[in-house]
Structure formats: C-alpha cells, structure tokens
Enzyme design. Structure first.
Site, PDB file in Angstrom:
ATOM      1  N   CYS A 124     -34.263  97.571  53.228  1.00  0.00           N
ATOM      2  CA  CYS A 124     -33.701  97.284  51.560  1.00  0.00           C
ATOM      3  C   CYS A 124     -33.056  96.058  51.601  1.00  0.00           C
ATOM      4  O   CYS A 124     -32.581  95.731  50.477  1.00  0.00           O
ATOM      5  CB  CYS A 124     -32.913  98.472  51.155  1.00  0.00           C
ATOM      6  SG  CYS A 124     -31.508  98.772  52.384  1.00  0.00           S
TER       7      CYS A 124
ATOM      8  N   ASP B 111     -29.969  95.612  52.724  1.00  0.00           N
ATOM      9  CA  ASP B 111     -28.636  95.792  52.556  1.00  0.00           C
ATOM     10  C   ASP B 111     -27.701  95.409  54.153  1.00  0.00           C
ATOM     11  O   ASP B 111     -28.492  95.448  54.882  1.00  0.00           O
ATOM     12  CB  ASP B 111     -28.136  97.414  52.329  1.00  0.00           C
ATOM     13  CG  ASP B 111     -28.461  97.524  50.905  1.00  0.00           C
ATOM     14  OD1 ASP B 111     -28.622  96.729  50.070  1.00  0.00           O
ATOM     15  OD2 ASP B 111     -28.691  98.787  50.442  1.00  0.00           O
TER      16      ASP B 111
ATOM     17  N   CYS C 159     -25.932 101.181  49.805  1.00  0.00           N
ATOM     18  CA  CYS C 159     -25.917 102.470  48.808  1.00  0.00           C
ATOM     19  C   CYS C 159     -24.815 103.500  49.382  1.00  0.00           C
ATOM     20  O   CYS C 159     -24.352 103.274  50.422  1.00  0.00           O
ATOM     21  CB  CYS C 159     -27.176 103.017  48.800  1.00  0.00           C
ATOM     22  SG  CYS C 159     -27.796 103.653  50.405  1.00  0.00           S
TER      23      CYS C 159
ATOM     24  N   CYS D 277     -31.025 104.196  55.683  1.00  0.00           N
ATOM     25  CA  CYS D 277     -29.619 103.691  55.598  1.00  0.00           C
ATOM     26  C   CYS D 277     -28.613 104.147  56.675  1.00  0.00           C
ATOM     27  O   CYS D 277     -27.775 103.344  56.829  1.00  0.00           O
ATOM     28  CB  CYS D 277     -29.086 104.398  54.312  1.00  0.00           C
ATOM     29  SG  CYS D 277     -30.405 104.498  53.065  1.00  0.00           S
TER      30      CYS D 277
HETATM   31 FE1  FES Z   1     -30.184 100.004  51.463  1.00  0.00          FE
HETATM   32 FE2  FES Z   1     -29.351 102.560  51.608  1.00  0.00          FE
HETATM   33  S1  FES Z   1     -30.823 101.635  50.373  1.00  0.00           S
HETATM   34  S2  FES Z   1     -28.929 101.091  52.959  1.00  0.00           S
END
Ligand code: FES
Length: 124
Positions: A34, A36, A59, A103
C-alpha cells in the site's frame, strides 16, 4: 470492517507515538502493498531497549500494530525484540481482518531494521 476492541483502543490511544532525537537505532520501512510507512526509534543500553517511539503513516491496523509492538519490546533484550513476529502482535490485538494482515508486517520489519541500524552503528 470489523476490528477487535483492542485494535480500536490501540488505534484511538496509540502508545509511544513520537520521535527520539538521540535514538541509538532507527528503522524506516515501507509496505510494498500500500506504500504506507513506519518509522521506529530505539534507545538501547547494554542491549536492552530502554525507550521506543514510533510514527506510522498508515491505516488503523498499521497504527494499532505498531503501537502494540512498541509496548511489547520496551525493556526487552534486542535479540528477543527481533523475534517478535506480526503473528504474535496480531494475537495480542485479538486478531485482524484478513485484508489487513499485511499492515502488521510494518512493525515487525521496522523493529528489525532499527536493531540492525543500532548493531551497525556500534560496530564502528
Ligand atoms: Fe497500508 Fe494498512 S493499508 S498499512
């Protein structure tokens, strides 16, 4: 999406958020699924993690797992801390929805990266 009570608590009241200016080890990792990011800061004395702070740009599941992971490694020996897996963190949180499992990898990887950074620095 269903989150356990513990996940919701750790997301709403994250423990150990912030930075450590004079950290002994810093780990920065990105989630390939994602994009992140998690950053973790460790203070280490005699191989024991005496303080830990984190910042996660991600998230709710990423923030909750990062937060739980920091609590789990505080006071631990660095070799013990690197044995913590995302599965152990998820169990402590009472589970995660299947599509949120990825995640939880951020915390596990960031801890290992921060310990590696510390080990590399102390070698010099
Ligand atoms: Fe990216 Fe959860 S959607 S860490």
């Amino acid at each position: 999406m269903y989150y356990s009570k513990t996940v919701t608590d750790y997301f709403n009241n994250p423990r150990n958020v912030g930075e450590i200016a004079d950290a002994d080890g810093i780990g920065i990792v990105g989630n390939s699924k994602c994009g992140d990011i998690m950053k973790i800061y460790l203070k280490i004395k005699n191989n024991i993690i005496t303080d830990v702070k984190f910042k996660t740009y991600g998230c709710a599941a990423a923030i909750a797992t990062s937060s739980m992971a920091t609590e789990m490694i505080k006071g631990k020996d660095i070799s013990e801390a690197t044995k913590i897996t995302n599965k152990i963190i998820i169990n402590k949180l009472g589970g995660l929805p299947d599509n949120k499992i990825h995640c939880s990898c951020l915390a596990e990887q960031a801890i290992r990266a921060a310990v590696k950074d510390y080990v590399n620095k102390t070698k010099k």
